[in-house]
Design an enzyme around this catalytic site. Structure first.
Site, PDB file in Angstrom:
ATOM      1  N   HIS A 134      79.735 -30.887 123.505  1.00 37.90           N
ATOM      2  CA  HIS A 134      79.879 -29.610 122.808  1.00 37.90           C
ATOM      3  C   HIS A 134      78.527 -28.910 122.951  1.00 37.90           C
ATOM      4  O   HIS A 134      77.485 -29.572 123.028  1.00 37.90           O
ATOM      5  CB  HIS A 134      80.105 -29.787 121.305  1.00 37.90           C
ATOM      6  CG  HIS A 134      81.322 -30.572 120.940  1.00 37.90           C
ATOM      7  ND1 HIS A 134      81.289 -31.918 120.747  1.00 37.90           N
ATOM      8  CD2 HIS A 134      82.589 -30.181 120.686  1.00 37.90           C
ATOM      9  CE1 HIS A 134      82.513 -32.337 120.406  1.00 37.90           C
ATOM     10  NE2 HIS A 134      83.311 -31.305 120.357  1.00 37.90           N
ATOM     11  N   ASP A 160      75.851 -30.302 120.774  1.00 36.99           N
ATOM     12  CA  ASP A 160      75.390 -31.675 121.025  1.00 36.99           C
ATOM     13  C   ASP A 160      74.163 -31.617 121.928  1.00 36.99           C
ATOM     14  O   ASP A 160      73.276 -32.469 121.843  1.00 36.99           O
ATOM     15  CB  ASP A 160      76.432 -32.508 121.796  1.00 36.99           C
ATOM     16  CG  ASP A 160      77.758 -32.601 121.081  1.00 36.99           C
ATOM     17  OD1 ASP A 160      77.757 -32.601 119.838  1.00 36.99           O
ATOM     18  OD2 ASP A 160      78.791 -32.664 121.784  1.00 36.99           O
ATOM     19  N   ASP A 166      91.394 -40.820 111.705  1.00 35.76           N
ATOM     20  CA  ASP A 166      90.876 -40.682 113.053  1.00 35.76           C
ATOM     21  C   ASP A 166      89.646 -41.584 113.147  1.00 35.76           C
ATOM     22  O   ASP A 166      88.521 -41.141 112.996  1.00 35.76           O
ATOM     23  CB  ASP A 166      90.502 -39.212 113.294  1.00 35.76           C
ATOM     24  CG  ASP A 166      90.153 -38.944 114.741  1.00 35.76           C
ATOM     25  OD1 ASP A 166      90.351 -39.846 115.579  1.00 35.76           O
ATOM     26  OD2 ASP A 166      89.688 -37.831 115.034  1.00 35.76           O
ATOM     27  N   HIS A 195      94.762 -39.123 118.282  1.00 34.49           N
ATOM     28  CA  HIS A 195      95.467 -37.918 117.816  1.00 34.49           C
ATOM     29  C   HIS A 195      96.975 -38.093 117.994  1.00 34.49           C
ATOM     30  O   HIS A 195      97.766 -37.627 117.168  1.00 34.49           O
ATOM     31  CB  HIS A 195      94.999 -36.680 118.582  1.00 34.49           C
ATOM     32  CG  HIS A 195      93.541 -36.367 118.378  1.00 34.49           C
ATOM     33  ND1 HIS A 195      92.921 -35.312 118.997  1.00 34.49           N
ATOM     34  CD2 HIS A 195      92.584 -36.966 117.636  1.00 34.49           C
ATOM     35  CE1 HIS A 195      91.643 -35.273 118.643  1.00 34.49           C
ATOM     36  NE2 HIS A 195      91.417 -36.274 117.817  1.00 34.49           N
TER      37      HIS A 195
HETATM   38  C1  XLS Z   1      87.841 -34.718 117.337  1.00 33.59           C
HETATM   39  C2  XLS Z   1      87.974 -34.422 118.758  1.00 33.59           C
HETATM   40  C3  XLS Z   1      86.748 -33.829 119.412  1.00 33.59           C
HETATM   41  C4  XLS Z   1      87.119 -33.202 120.723  1.00 33.59           C
HETATM   42  C5  XLS Z   1      86.139 -32.239 121.269  1.00 33.59           C
HETATM   43  O1  XLS Z   1      88.757 -35.209 116.683  1.00 33.59           O
HETATM   44  O2  XLS Z   1      88.377 -35.590 119.416  1.00 33.59           O
HETATM   45  O3  XLS Z   1      85.762 -34.774 119.533  1.00 33.59           O
HETATM   46  O4  XLS Z   1      87.363 -34.177 121.688  1.00 33.59           O
HETATM   47  O5  XLS Z   1      85.947 -31.132 120.459  1.00 33.59           O
HETATM   48 NI    NI Z   2      88.581 -35.794 121.452  1.00 35.04          NI
END
Ligand code: XLS
Ligand code: NI
Length: 441
Positions: free
Chosen positions: A106, A109, A312, A276
């Site tokens: 990102h 980061d 998550d 996810h």
């Molecule tokens: C968070 C996401 C994030 C994406 C990138 O749940 O996995 O890390 O991969 O924004």
């Molecule tokens: Ni991700």
């Protein structure tokens, strides 16, 4: 050769090599043999393993209940640019030692967001130059970039879907910079993960208007990037919730419907994250299949959740059964389009040795490699494919074929059913399929 900055952060750990399945060395690959050819491609080409900048060089073990447990020596400098350069040095040292080819990032980061937008812009430009040098020296590349439009409080009501137009414009400016950075670094894809694109309460939300805004925002982002010469895929990463109560990109099917509704289906594909998928009450293979059916399987985030809770947890993959079933879909789809396998996983809070992040990535790469080998064998030497085909063979000829070709209407089906009379049952053979998977593992 492993390229180091002035300082070595992962002392005492050398390049990780493939040593084969009988090796006793914990710091070696047992199954991931980058140059080994499976189904016509090397493992390196199949996977394009990428290290996540945020978890591997930004995560420090802190959680909502407690402070950092892991020491990030590269962040010891307070001055943001020096800290960012140190972090890049650590990242390239780590990725080089792992022998992987890619990283994902990102914008924030790479370097901490500035006090003002202009300061952020300058910082990103400085780091882009620095990273370009590191990439040129090491051959390591950016798999994809993304904008963090979720951490800053300004995005608490969403970014592209914020009810305040000024925030939408601010998010667009940030995405523009993230696109510029990704393009400058030769990033192969660009990811949108809609963390706060969704709602906490439907009571205060105009969903249709927010979705229209998101569609327009993504179309403009695409047009801008294409004008700048970006040739890669834009990827949406579905997630049903967390941090929003309900995220708009709930799962693959929802996201594909959205992309088609807003005319984005040609430029956008899906980045499927394992955890996810399970949060959306699907399996990873299910989500891969849904994306592949639509020609939209763009990339993978390879983490896993914990079957005992719905969070998550972003753990490194290690379940051979699950990943083998996923690799069956992966191989049959011809792999991912343009993307790769980004780990997007974090070591546990109590994994505090410097070698732990190596062990984690070794385990993740090995489980994918072993699953790929197994899936390839299942496809090429077991009755798996023919059994599946056999289940549908009544559509291969005669009336079944005519039905598939649209030549039979409901009256025809009525007549056929009457003629057939009562039918004998056809077993689904699920246990046989499951036994085949186990036999080849
Ligand atoms: C968070 C996401 C994030 C994406 C990138 O749940 O996995 O890390 O991969 O924004
Ligand atoms: Ni991700």
């Amino acid at each position: 050769m492993v390229v180091l900055g002035d300082k070595e952060y992962y002392k005492g750990i050398d390049k990780i090599n493939f040593e084969g399945k009988d090796s006793d060395n914990p710091l070696a690959f047992r199954y991931y043999n980058p140059e080994q050819i499976v189904a016509g491609k090397t493992m390196r080409e199949h996977f394009k393993f990428a290290v996540s900048y945020w978890y591997s060089f930004g995560g420090n073990g802190s959680d909502v209940f407690g402070q950092a447990t892991q020491t990030l020596a590269w962040n010891e400098f307070r001055e943001p640019i020096q800290a960012a350069k140190n972090r890049a040095d650590a990242a390239f040292e780590f990725i080089g030692k792992m022998g992987f080819g890619y990283y994902c990032f990102h914008d924030h980061d790479l370097v901490q967001e500035g006090q003002t937008f202009t300061q952020t812009e300058l910082r990103l430009a400085t780091m882009t130059d620095y990273l370009k040098e590191k990439q040129a020296a090491s051959g390591i590349k950016a798999l994809w970039g993304a904008a963090n439009c979720f951490s800053n409080p300004r995005y608490m009501n969403g970014a592209a879907t914020n009810p305040d137009f000024r925030v939408v414009a601010r998010a667009a400016a940030q995405v523009k910079l993230a696109l510029d950075t990704t393009i400058a670094l030769g990033g192969e894809s660009y990811v949108f993960w809609g963390a706060r694109e969704g709602y906490l309460s439907l009571l205060n939300t105009d969903m249709k208007r927010e979705l229209d805004h998101m569609g327009a925002f993504l179309a403009q982002a695409r047009d801008y990037a294409r004008e700048q010469g970006f040739k890669g895929n834009f990827l949406i990463e579905p997630k049903p919730m967390e941090p929003s109560k309900h995220q708009y990109d709930f799962d693959c099917a929802t996201t594909i419907g959205f992309l088609r509704e807003y005319g984005l289906e040609k430029d956008f594909k899906i980045n499927i994250e394992v955890n996810h998928a399970t949060m959306a009450q699907h399996s990873f293979p299910h989500e891969l299949e849904v994306a592949a059916m639509s020609g939209m399987l763009g990339s993978i985030d390879a983490n896993r959740g914990d079957p005992q809770n719905g969070w998550d947890t972003s753990q490194f993959p290690n379940n051979i059964q699950d990943v083998t079933e996923a690799m069956l879909v992966f191989l049959k789809a011809g792999g991912v389009q343009g993307g790769g396998v980004n780990f997007d996983s974090k070591i546990r809070r109590n994994s505090t040795d410097m070698e732990d992040v190596f062990l984690a990535h070794i385990g993740g790469a090995d489980v994918f490699a072993r699953a790929l080998l197994t899936a390839d064998k299942i496809i090429t030497s077991s009755p798996y494919e023919s059994l599946r085909k056999q289940r549908y063979s009544s559509f291969d000829s005669g009336k079944g074929k005519e039905f598939e070709e649209g030549k039979l209407n409901f009256k025809d089906l009525y007549a056929i059913a009457k003629e057939n009379g009562e039918l004998e049952l056809q077993s689904g053979k699920q246990e046989l399929f499951e036994n085949i998977i186990n036999r080849y593992i």
